[in-house]
Design an enzyme around this catalytic site. Structure first.
Site, PDB file in Angstrom:
ATOM      1  N   ASN A 295       0.672  -1.300  -0.073  1.00  0.00           N
ATOM      2  CA  ASN A 295      -0.049  -0.068   0.027  1.00  0.00           C
ATOM      3  C   ASN A 295       0.769   1.294  -0.171  1.00  0.00           C
ATOM      4  OD1 ASN A 295       0.478  -0.762   2.656  1.00  0.00           O
ATOM      5  ND2 ASN A 295      -0.282   0.910   3.422  1.00  0.00           N
ATOM      6  N   THR A 296       2.027   1.239   0.092  1.00  0.00           N
ATOM      7  CA  THR A 296       3.174   2.293   0.115  1.00  0.00           C
ATOM      8  C   THR A 296       4.574   2.024  -0.337  1.00  0.00           C
ATOM      9  OG1 THR A 296       3.653   4.244   1.515  1.00  0.00           O
ATOM     10  CG2 THR A 296       3.731   1.774   2.609  1.00  0.00           C
TER      11      THR A 296
ATOM     12  N   ILE B 141       7.881   1.116  -1.734  1.00  0.00           N
ATOM     13  CA  ILE B 141       8.512   0.164  -2.987  1.00  0.00           C
ATOM     14  C   ILE B 141       7.252  -0.870  -3.268  1.00  0.00           C
ATOM     15  CG2 ILE B 141       9.906  -1.739  -3.412  1.00  0.00           C
ATOM     16  CD1 ILE B 141      12.130  -0.219  -1.405  1.00  0.00           C
ATOM     17  N   GLY B 142       6.588  -1.309  -2.309  1.00  0.00           N
ATOM     18  CA  GLY B 142       5.434  -2.311  -2.408  1.00  0.00           C
ATOM     19  C   GLY B 142       4.516  -1.884  -3.480  1.00  0.00           C
TER      20      GLY B 142
ATOM     21  N   TYR C 288      17.277  -4.460  13.675  1.00  0.00           N
ATOM     22  CA  TYR C 288      16.928  -4.355  12.178  1.00  0.00           C
ATOM     23  C   TYR C 288      17.951  -5.336  11.373  1.00  0.00           C
ATOM     24  CZ  TYR C 288      16.049  -2.423   7.668  1.00  0.00           C
ATOM     25  OH  TYR C 288      15.884  -1.984   6.207  1.00  0.00           O
TER      26      TYR C 288
END
Length: 331
Positions: free
Chosen positions: A52-53, A55-56, A204
């Site tokens: 929905n935002t 790179i995707g 991360y």
């Protein structure tokens, strides 16, 4: 008065030159593009997490434009639907679907897969794209540290549950979006869940190393099935993923730091190029267990080649996601 006017003209000209130079620098920093615009994906069924935002979303947009049936697997249904409508209107491809999938909840992942299998008989491309980055210590529904839980464990479970469909659809592909940060990562064998000590950057980096270890181990296990698995670094991309980084979210940095960093960040459009390359390039149909950056192979860090750690992580991931027992628990 004329002297003041001349100074203003000179200042305006200098600012214009500076802005022009900055834009030119940013254009040069965008990296390689997937140039094979003639490659279609008509009828291919694709799942993209976090679509929905960032790179995707750009990946979903590009694949929809090429004729794919795109499943946007997202946590925020409003943002997903807004993005879906935008993609459908632009591409005129109605085969774009929003489906809820919260990678911080194994129940949500299992429900997503159940619904998907009720609707589709095949899956050509699975793109494990969603992620969180450098967030304050938070736990998933099952008690897993959020960055490890979403970036690795959630995708581990999702992939496991879809493997039968991927095998039946072979040749098919799994694309794992990792990061250059994996080169700084270490798998904490004695504190994988960061229970004793938590550092948001190290957590991360560990999760991104886990992505590469998972991709390589899964590729080994899937040899001969027609399902390929590859990982990639999308570049340093200007997306919502950076929202927890202090250097980007304070008033001071927004005014004084970000303008200097901005030219070196890829746009989401260019950040999606290596994902599209790994998902579509026909030259990669039988290539598996590799790592890409800027639409080209790249060497992984030494710790990403440790097969012993990869097998250990796999066993722990099976246990924590309940893929062996049907339950999920952290111990």
């Amino acid at each position: 008065m004329s002297m003041f006017r001349n100074k203003m003209v000179l200042a305006t000209s200098a600012i214009g030159t500076l802005i022009g130079g900055t834009i030119l620098l940013k254009d040069r920093m965008q990296g390689a593009a997937f140039e094979k615009s003639d490659i279609r994906a008509d009828g291919k069924v694709v799942i993209i997490t976090g679509a929905n935002t960032g790179i995707g979303k750009e990946t979903a947009h590009a694949l929809a434009r090429r004729g794919a049936h795109v499943y946007m697997a997202c946590r925020d249904m409003k943002k997903c639907e807004d993005a879906r409508q935008e993609i459908v209107l632009d591409t005129r491809n109605p085969q774009v679907y929003c489906r809820e999938c919260d990678l911080a909840s194994m129940q949500s992942i299992r429900q997503f897969v159940k619904q998907f299998k009720a609707e589709q008989q095949r899956l050509d491309i699975l793109i494990n794209n969603a992620g969180v980055m450098r967030c304050p210590r938070t736990l998933t529904k099952e008690g897993i540290e959020l960055q490890l839980g979403v970036n690795h464990m959630g995708h581990f479970l999702l992939t496991h549950l879809l493997l039968d469909t991927l095998k039946l659809s072979a040749p098919s592909r799994i694309v794992v979006v990792s990061s250059l940060a994996h080169t700084r990562g270490q798998i904490a064998l004695d504190d994988l869940n960061s229970a004793r000590a938590y550092d948001e950057a190290r957590a991360y980096e560990q999760s991104k190393l886990a992505n590469v270890l998972f991709a390589r181990e899964l590729a080994r296990r899937l040899e001969g099935t027609g399902v390929t698995v590859n990982a990639l670094h999308p570049g340093i991309v200007d997306t919502e993923l950076m929202r927890h980084m202090g250097i980007f979210n304070s008033w001071f940095s927004g005014l004084f730091v970000r303008p200097f960093v901005w030219p070196f960040l890829k746009s989401p459009l260019y950040g999606a190029q290596t994902t599209l390359y790994a998902a579509l390039d026909p030259d990669l149909e039988k290539v598996s267990g590799q790592y890409f950056s800027d639409c080209a192979p790249k060497e992984v860090a030494d710790q990403a080649k440790d097969d012993r750690v990869a097998k250990w992580l796999w066993a722990v991931s099976e246990k924590w996601t309940g893929t062996l027992t049907g339950t999920a628990a952290v111990s």
